[in-house]
Design an enzyme around this catalytic site. Structure first.
Site, PDB file in Angstrom:
ATOM      1  N   THR A 261       0.882  -1.185  -0.066  1.00 26.67           N
ATOM      2  CA  THR A 261      -0.107  -0.085   0.116  1.00 26.67           C
ATOM      3  C   THR A 261       0.819   1.254   0.042  1.00 26.67           C
ATOM      4  O   THR A 261       1.981   1.002   0.542  1.00 26.67           O
ATOM      5  CB  THR A 261      -0.800  -0.046   1.033  1.00 26.67           C
ATOM      6  N   PHE A 263       1.149   5.180   0.919  1.00 26.12           N
ATOM      7  CA  PHE A 263       0.589   6.272   1.613  1.00 26.12           C
ATOM      8  C   PHE A 263       1.286   7.558   1.318  1.00 26.12           C
ATOM      9  O   PHE A 263       2.396   7.780   0.662  1.00 26.12           O
ATOM     10  CB  PHE A 263       0.857   5.908   3.148  1.00 26.12           C
TER      11      PHE A 263
END
Length: 360
Positions: A261, A263
């Site tokens: 992921t 960010f």
């Protein structure tokens, strides 16, 4: 023979103690210099947190490291050294999408260290609001997952906000199955965020085919609920197991082990060049034949790589779209700035969201 071994161990431990004392002395000498740096920054109104400077420190130290201490260990140790020293300059308050033990929390800790004051927020909107109002100088929000794609709410917030991207974080997401007992035979339902459940679908079908799946707002909330329910298990992070006193039923149950992921760290001003940067822009174009080709041409002819192209519908007008580009390079570089300005000529509007160091 036993006496000789004990004498050898005692001598080696004495060496370790002496080295530890030297490290402690050097840490305090570093802290004293950092305090002087903070005083100088206060006089000039400079930013206390400079991601490009941190990146340069990590690169220099890992390049100079002769071993056997591993480079990843060097980075983790100095992450905490830098975090503690920054807290001496100015308390580092960071808003993040909570609750505690979410993957966003893990990402914020990875970026800012244990000495930062990490403040959970209930929504992405709330993270942006904390930074806009100055209650926190920085915020951390998810923007995309390698398996599930874009986090549309984060992109939507940039349409309404003048905040800048000042850093990006890449986090390997490892989903563990957690419960109070740690026994798979005790599990009657599995609780987690719907995205986490989707990423573990095949493992769940193979190993818990008759167990109910329950969607909740976050992986951390799932862990919190399971801490009070012996019949349930949560798909969550290793940090969640520690925070809520849960046991691991099974580690790494995601169907795709390559699960990352991305960010974004948001703030009010982009950092200076680091040498390996990325620039993000958002824009809308006039609807006319060949416009998609022409919007990419300024980058193609300057041999600038685009690492991401994403579109989102404009909420105020049907069938019109806003585009997001990630460009390799810093807006302070001539060829990047010239390409963006040429693109601006085709746009109804264009906003540079920030230039920032590329994550490893």
């Amino acid at each position: 023979m036993a006496g000789n071994i004990e004498e050898t161990l005692a001598a080696l431990r004495h060496q370790i103690d002496s080295i530890d004392n030297e490290i402690l002395d050097l840490l305090n000498r570093r802290a004293q210099v950092v305090i002087r740096v903070g005083a100088a920054k206060s006089g000039q109104g400079s930013d206390f947190y400079v991601p490009s400077r941190e990146k340069a420190i990590y690169q220099r130290l890992t390049a100079a490291n002769p071993g056997p201490f591993p480079n990843e260990g060097v980075r983790r140790v100095f992450r905490e050294v830098i975090s503690a020293c920054l807290s001496l300059e100015q308390p580092m308050k960071v808003a993040f999408l909570g609750p505690p033990a979410t993957f966003t929390h893990v990402a914020a800790m990875q970026q800012f260290g244990m000495s930062a004051h990490l403040v959970p927020q209930k929504s992405i909107t709330a993270v942006f609001d904390e930074v806009i109002r100055g209650r926190a100088p920085y915020g951390v929000v998810p923007v995309e997952n390698s398996n599930e794609g874009i986090v549309s709410h984060t992109l939507d917030m940039f349409m309404e906000s003048d905040l800048q991207i000042i850093a990006e974080i890449l986090l390997e997401v490892s989903h563990d199955l957690l419960s109070r007992s740690g026994r798979i035979e005790d599990v009657r339902k599995v609780v987690s965020h719907p995205q986490a459940i989707a990423q573990c679908r095949h493992w769940l079908e193979d190993n818990l085919p008759d167990v109910a799946l329950v969607d909740v707002a976050s992986t951390a909330l799932a862990a919190q609920m399971v801490a009070e329910d012996e019949s349930a298990a949560a798909i969550a992070s290793e940090m969640a197991a520690s925070l809520y006193d849960l046991r691991v039923v099974k580690q790494k149950i995601a169907d795709n082990p390559n699960n990352f992921t991305r960010f974004l760290v948001i703030g009010k001003a982009s950092p200076p060049r680091s040498g390996r940067d990325k620039t993000s822009v958002m824009f809308s174009v006039k609807d006319e034949p060949g416009i998609l080709y022409r919007m990419l041409e300024p980058f193609s002819k300057r041999r600038i790589n685009l690492s991401k192209i994403e579109s989102r519908p404009l909420k105020k007008k049907a069938w019109e779209y806003i585009f997001f580009l990630d460009i390799e390079g810093h807006i302070a570089e001539d060829h990047v700035r010239e390409a963006v300005e040429e693109l601006r000529g085709y746009c109804q509007f264009l906003k540079v969201l920030g230039s920032y160091p590329s994550a490893r």
